[in-house]
Design a protein around this motif. Structure first.
Motif, PDB file in Angstrom:
ATOM      1  N   ARG A  76      14.108  43.281  31.203  1.00 15.76           N
ATOM      2  CA  ARG A  76      15.529  42.995  31.401  1.00 15.76           C
ATOM      3  C   ARG A  76      16.104  43.860  32.505  1.00 15.76           C
ATOM      4  O   ARG A  76      16.903  43.394  33.338  1.00 15.76           O
ATOM      5  CB  ARG A  76      16.280  43.187  30.079  1.00 15.76           C
ATOM      6  CG  ARG A  76      15.866  42.175  29.025  1.00 15.76           C
ATOM      7  CD  ARG A  76      16.507  42.415  27.657  1.00 15.76           C
ATOM      8  NE  ARG A  76      15.871  41.568  26.656  1.00 15.76           N
ATOM      9  CZ  ARG A  76      16.258  40.335  26.368  1.00 15.76           C
ATOM     10  NH1 ARG A  76      17.309  39.802  26.982  1.00 15.76           N
ATOM     11  NH2 ARG A  76      15.614  39.619  25.464  1.00 15.76           N
ATOM     12  N   LEU A  77      15.698  45.126  32.527  1.00 11.83           N
ATOM     13  CA  LEU A  77      16.144  46.002  33.606  1.00 11.83           C
ATOM     14  C   LEU A  77      15.713  45.461  34.963  1.00 11.83           C
ATOM     15  O   LEU A  77      16.480  45.481  35.931  1.00 11.83           O
ATOM     16  CB  LEU A  77      15.562  47.409  33.419  1.00 11.83           C
ATOM     17  CG  LEU A  77      16.281  48.366  32.471  1.00 11.83           C
ATOM     18  CD1 LEU A  77      15.520  49.676  32.404  1.00 11.83           C
ATOM     19  CD2 LEU A  77      17.706  48.608  32.926  1.00 11.83           C
ATOM     20  N   ASP A  78      14.484  44.988  35.043  1.00 12.46           N
ATOM     21  CA  ASP A  78      13.966  44.458  36.311  1.00 12.46           C
ATOM     22  C   ASP A  78      14.760  43.240  36.779  1.00 12.46           C
ATOM     23  O   ASP A  78      14.747  42.907  37.963  1.00 12.46           O
ATOM     24  CB  ASP A  78      12.487  44.077  36.154  1.00 12.46           C
ATOM     25  CG  ASP A  78      11.594  45.288  35.931  1.00 12.46           C
ATOM     26  OD1 ASP A  78      12.045  46.414  36.199  1.00 12.46           O
ATOM     27  OD2 ASP A  78      10.450  45.094  35.466  1.00 12.46           O
ATOM     28  N   ASN A  79      15.440  42.574  35.829  1.00  9.68           N
ATOM     29  CA  ASN A  79      16.280  41.428  36.182  1.00  9.68           C
ATOM     30  C   ASN A  79      17.740  41.821  36.353  1.00  9.68           C
ATOM     31  O   ASN A  79      18.611  40.951  36.452  1.00  9.68           O
ATOM     32  CB  ASN A  79      16.160  40.347  35.099  1.00  9.68           C
ATOM     33  CG  ASN A  79      14.937  39.466  35.277  1.00  9.68           C
ATOM     34  OD1 ASN A  79      14.955  38.478  36.009  1.00  9.68           O
ATOM     35  ND2 ASN A  79      13.839  39.846  34.624  1.00  9.68           N
ATOM     36  N   GLY A  80      17.994  43.131  36.402  1.00  8.67           N
ATOM     37  CA  GLY A  80      19.359  43.606  36.619  1.00  8.67           C
ATOM     38  C   GLY A  80      20.273  43.420  35.425  1.00  8.67           C
ATOM     39  O   GLY A  80      21.508  43.395  35.579  1.00  8.67           O
ATOM     40  N   ILE A  81      19.710  43.289  34.228  1.00 13.20           N
ATOM     41  CA  ILE A  81      20.512  43.083  33.022  1.00 13.20           C
ATOM     42  C   ILE A  81      20.897  44.439  32.434  1.00 13.20           C
ATOM     43  O   ILE A  81      20.024  45.272  32.181  1.00 13.20           O
ATOM     44  CB  ILE A  81      19.721  42.256  31.991  1.00 13.20           C
ATOM     45  CG1 ILE A  81      19.403  40.870  32.557  1.00 13.20           C
ATOM     46  CG2 ILE A  81      20.494  42.135  30.680  1.00 13.20           C
ATOM     47  CD1 ILE A  81      18.487  40.043  31.685  1.00 13.20           C
ATOM     48  N   PRO A  82      22.173  44.684  32.187  1.00 15.67           N
ATOM     49  CA  PRO A  82      22.591  45.955  31.580  1.00 15.67           C
ATOM     50  C   PRO A  82      21.979  46.115  30.193  1.00 15.67           C
ATOM     51  O   PRO A  82      22.015  45.190  29.371  1.00 15.67           O
ATOM     52  CB  PRO A  82      24.121  45.832  31.491  1.00 15.67           C
ATOM     53  CG  PRO A  82      24.489  44.746  32.452  1.00 15.67           C
ATOM     54  CD  PRO A  82      23.327  43.801  32.476  1.00 15.67           C
ATOM     55  N   THR A  83      21.392  47.269  29.936  1.00 12.86           N
ATOM     56  CA  THR A  83      20.743  47.497  28.650  1.00 12.86           C
ATOM     57  C   THR A  83      21.102  48.882  28.119  1.00 12.86           C
ATOM     58  O   THR A  83      21.360  49.816  28.881  1.00 12.86           O
ATOM     59  CB  THR A  83      19.209  47.390  28.754  1.00 12.86           C
ATOM     60  OG1 THR A  83      18.723  48.409  29.629  1.00 12.86           O
ATOM     61  CG2 THR A  83      18.784  46.040  29.280  1.00 12.86           C
ATOM     62  N   TRP A  84      21.089  49.000  26.804  1.00 10.52           N
ATOM     63  CA  TRP A  84      21.276  50.267  26.112  1.00 10.52           C
ATOM     64  C   TRP A  84      20.217  50.367  25.028  1.00 10.52           C
ATOM     65  O   TRP A  84      19.756  49.352  24.507  1.00 10.52           O
ATOM     66  CB  TRP A  84      22.664  50.349  25.479  1.00 10.52           C
ATOM     67  CG  TRP A  84      23.780  50.472  26.472  1.00 10.52           C
ATOM     68  CD1 TRP A  84      24.399  51.619  26.889  1.00 10.52           C
ATOM     69  CD2 TRP A  84      24.412  49.409  27.184  1.00 10.52           C
ATOM     70  NE1 TRP A  84      25.380  51.336  27.808  1.00 10.52           N
ATOM     71  CE2 TRP A  84      25.417  49.986  28.012  1.00 10.52           C
ATOM     72  CE3 TRP A  84      24.246  48.019  27.213  1.00 10.52           C
ATOM     73  CZ2 TRP A  84      26.231  49.227  28.845  1.00 10.52           C
ATOM     74  CZ3 TRP A  84      25.051  47.262  28.041  1.00 10.52           C
ATOM     75  CH2 TRP A  84      26.033  47.867  28.848  1.00 10.52           C
ATOM     76  N   ARG A  85      19.861  51.610  24.681  1.00 12.24           N
ATOM     77  CA  ARG A  85      18.762  51.799  23.739  1.00 12.24           C
ATOM     78  C   ARG A  85      19.103  52.901  22.744  1.00 12.24           C
ATOM     79  O   ARG A  85      19.775  53.876  23.093  1.00 12.24           O
ATOM     80  CB  ARG A  85      17.484  52.142  24.506  1.00 12.24           C
ATOM     81  CG  ARG A  85      16.243  52.279  23.645  1.00 12.24           C
ATOM     82  CD  ARG A  85      14.992  52.271  24.510  1.00 12.24           C
ATOM     83  NE  ARG A  85      13.797  52.499  23.700  1.00 12.24           N
ATOM     84  CZ  ARG A  85      13.127  53.640  23.688  1.00 12.24           C
ATOM     85  NH1 ARG A  85      13.513  54.650  24.448  1.00 12.24           N
ATOM     86  NH2 ARG A  85      12.067  53.783  22.924  1.00 12.24           N
ATOM     87  N   TYR A  86      18.634  52.752  21.505  1.00  7.97           N
ATOM     88  CA  TYR A  86      18.878  53.776  20.497  1.00  7.97           C
ATOM     89  C   TYR A  86      17.632  54.025  19.657  1.00  7.97           C
ATOM     90  O   TYR A  86      16.714  53.201  19.602  1.00  7.97           O
ATOM     91  CB  TYR A  86      20.043  53.369  19.576  1.00  7.97           C
ATOM     92  CG  TYR A  86      19.713  52.243  18.619  1.00  7.97           C
ATOM     93  CD1 TYR A  86      19.089  52.489  17.394  1.00  7.97           C
ATOM     94  CD2 TYR A  86      20.006  50.917  18.935  1.00  7.97           C
ATOM     95  CE1 TYR A  86      18.773  51.460  16.527  1.00  7.97           C
ATOM     96  CE2 TYR A  86      19.697  49.877  18.067  1.00  7.97           C
ATOM     97  CZ  TYR A  86      19.078  50.155  16.859  1.00  7.97           C
ATOM     98  OH  TYR A  86      18.762  49.127  16.006  1.00  7.97           O
ATOM     99  N   LEU A  87      17.615  55.176  19.011  1.00  8.74           N
ATOM    100  CA  LEU A  87      16.638  55.508  17.978  1.00  8.74           C
ATOM    101  C   LEU A  87      17.432  55.953  16.761  1.00  8.74           C
ATOM    102  O   LEU A  87      18.158  56.939  16.812  1.00  8.74           O
ATOM    103  CB  LEU A  87      15.700  56.626  18.441  1.00  8.74           C
ATOM    104  CG  LEU A  87      14.822  57.272  17.363  1.00  8.74           C
ATOM    105  CD1 LEU A  87      13.856  56.257  16.784  1.00  8.74           C
ATOM    106  CD2 LEU A  87      14.063  58.475  17.936  1.00  8.74           C
TER     107      LEU A  87
END
Length: 552
Positions: A446-457
């Motif tokens: 998704r990052l490679d497609n320029g899509i904003p992403t967020w991640r959690y643990l």
């Protein structure tokens, strides 16, 4: 390596099943321990959950003898009559709204059809029956001890394609603003589960936040949702995923009637619900054009391309809680149609479908209860693909901001509660391999497609949710925090305060998928490795802004 299929559950014996919806079962049909009644004129008991008795308070409905106008909504399925779902009458509940025609008789293994308008008002005061399923958890499983199971599991029915809407009442919303919409897809290995689970109650999210609507949906499961029979055309293989899409289309078309904004809808799902959300990003619609021998047909083909799902997803963001398209169960491409068909007496030939269409639901379900059958999405070129990464690299993915993460000890829940300890290193390693690594791969694409992403643990370890210290942040344990249902009465209930638990981050994402979390103080996922702890959550969530190679 443990797969989710190996999670130790026991299949029940005989089921009390129904082929018709029974929204208000008699007390004799209720599960044990349903012994709470009330004589309060303002409250009506509706059996929603086993063991954890909940009161639906519907206020003015009884006092005035009729529902207020805001509880009477016109939809494409017909007029819907809801209830006030909290004592303060700030939340409206519309439970058990049909979004599709019942998939019964000749429609059993057919793609879903939109619900035609009902000629009489739809009573939306209680959940519909769950879809056919057989799984139940051992008494030694935390998923059976806490309210992760269906309250009405004995009332399964093929007539199960319903959804539930929780929306703010007039006194709890801004008059000139449409509410953002959070649509939840439940987990269950595509074989079990449903919306009538205590922890999936949408009341608290709506009550504790301004201008938010929560929707939960049922979809077909196991062989009824993913038949993959010999010779079955691709468009009929992943019916459960098609059910989800039809439900979203219904929500998009009707949510404004409930005060919702159709242009601010997000999906959030857990486990295979998260996988469903991930797959939804790639799904396409099937169209048939006989030939392209005219300019008109070329223009038509262009228009069709513009309304393919990736270009017209209807939603604006997705949240993937402990799952993506390659998570544990999705990577297993097992097909048990022939074995099940043989076991029910229909053989395994191509014409076994016609025989399976004639069988009573109970025959199929009882047979599944005696064996280990797994029915999962298969490559149909429409909703599920074997080449998700390749499609992403070709840009065949919807531009949907994404929030995704996993729990620190996902697979701790497969251990029996009588255990004094578990193999901590194995649990953490398997959680990384089964959940974290696939999610990282998905987010990088998704990052490679320029899509904003967020991640959690997620690392929460509360005694009322993890009564054994070794359970920690197990698979599903974040759900009560997201829904704000952590105070549901259980054998391990302890006082909890609002300061300890937060749903605000999910709501911030729902209201503004592209900028809400950044405004909330959560940096986007990026290419540099670092960890960021978010102080408002007191360390319950580790908010990750990047890939950490050490976790691989």
């Amino acid at each position: 390596m443990r797969h989710l299929a190996a999670m130790k559950y026991q299949t029940p014996g005989a089921h009390a099943m129904s082929d018709r919806r029974n929204p208000n079962p008699e007390p004799a049909d209720w599960p044990e321990q349903r012994d709470l009644y009330t004589d309060d004129i303002q409250c009506e008991y509706v059996p929603r959950y086993s063991q954890w008795n909940i009161l639906f308070c519907i206020g003015l409905t009884h006092v005035l003898g009729q529902r207020p106008s805001e509880l009477r909504i016109q939809t494409s399925s017909g007029a819907v009559h809801g209830i006030y779902n909290d004592t303060a009458t700030t939340v409206r509940g519309f439970l058990g709204i049909p979004y599709a025609e019942p998939p019964i008789d000749k429609l059993r293994f057919a793609p879903p059809r939109g619900k035609s308008p009902s000629s009489s008002p739809i009573d939306a005061s209680s959940f519909s029956n769950p879809c056919p399923q057989t799984s139940s958890w051992s008494n030694e499983s935390i998923l059976n001890v806490l309210p992760y199971t269906l309250w009405n599991s004995a009332a399964i029915s093929e007539d199960c394609l319903y959804l539930n809407v929780w929306a703010p009442a007039a006194k709890h919303r801004e008059a000139d603003r449409k509410a953002a919409v959070m649509v939840f897809i439940h987990g269950g290995d595509f074989g079990f589960g449903g919306t009538s689970i205590a922890y999936y109650d949408g009341v608290n999210i709506v009550r504790d936040n301004k201008d938010i609507i929560v929707v939960t949906i049922n979809y077909r499961l196991n062989v009824f949702g993913f038949p993959n029979a010999p010779g079955l055309e691709p468009s009929k293989r992943n019916l459960g995923l098609q059910d989800q899409r039809l439900a979203i289309e219904w929500i998009y078309d009707n949510i404004s009637q409930f005060g919702g904004d159709p242009e601010r809808i997000i999906l959030f799902g857990q486990s295979v619900g998260a996988a469903s959300a991930a797959m939804y990003s790639y799904a396409v619609r099937e169209f048939h054009i006989p030939s392209l021998n005219s300019l008109f047909q070329l223009e038509e083909a262009y228009l069709i391309n513009c309304i393919q799902y990736p270009n017209n997803p209807l939603i604006k963001g997705i949240v993937m809680q402990s799952g993506t398209y390659t998570t544990g169960p999705i990577s297993r491409h097992e097909n048990n149609w022939n074995r099940l068909s043989n076991d029910v007496g229909c053989g395994s030939a191509v014409d076994s479908m016609s025989c399976m269409l004639e069988l009573p639901m109970s025959k199929i379900v009882d047979t599944m209860a005696t064996g280990n059958y797994t029915f999962l999405p298969t490559d149909d070129g429409l909703t599920f693909f074997t080449d998700f990464p390749a499609r992403a690299r070709e840009g065949k993915i919807a531009d949907l901001p994404t929030l995704a993460g996993f729990n620190e000890k996902e697979l701790a829940f497969i251990y029996p509660l009588h255990a004094s300890s578990i193999n901590e290193s194995e649990v953490r390693e398997d959680s990384q391999t089964e959940f974290n690594c696939p999610i990282l791969e998905d987010l990088q694409l998704r990052l490679d497609n320029g899509i904003p992403t967020w991640r959690y643990l997620y690392q929460g370890n509360f005694p009322n949710l993890s009564p054994k210290p070794w359970l920690g942040a197990y698979h599903t344990s974040e759900i009560p925090l997201v829904f704000g249902t952590y105070n549901v009465s259980t054998p391990y209930s302890q006082p909890a305060t609002k300061a300890e638990i937060e749903t605000n981050a999910w709501v911030a994402f729902a209201k503004d998928p592209r900028h809400g979390l950044s405004k909330y103080g959560w940096p986007q996922f990026s290419s540099q490795s670092q960890y960021i702890f978010f102080p408002m959550l007191s360390g319950l969530f580790t908010f990750e802004s990047s890939i950490n190679p050490g976790l691989m």
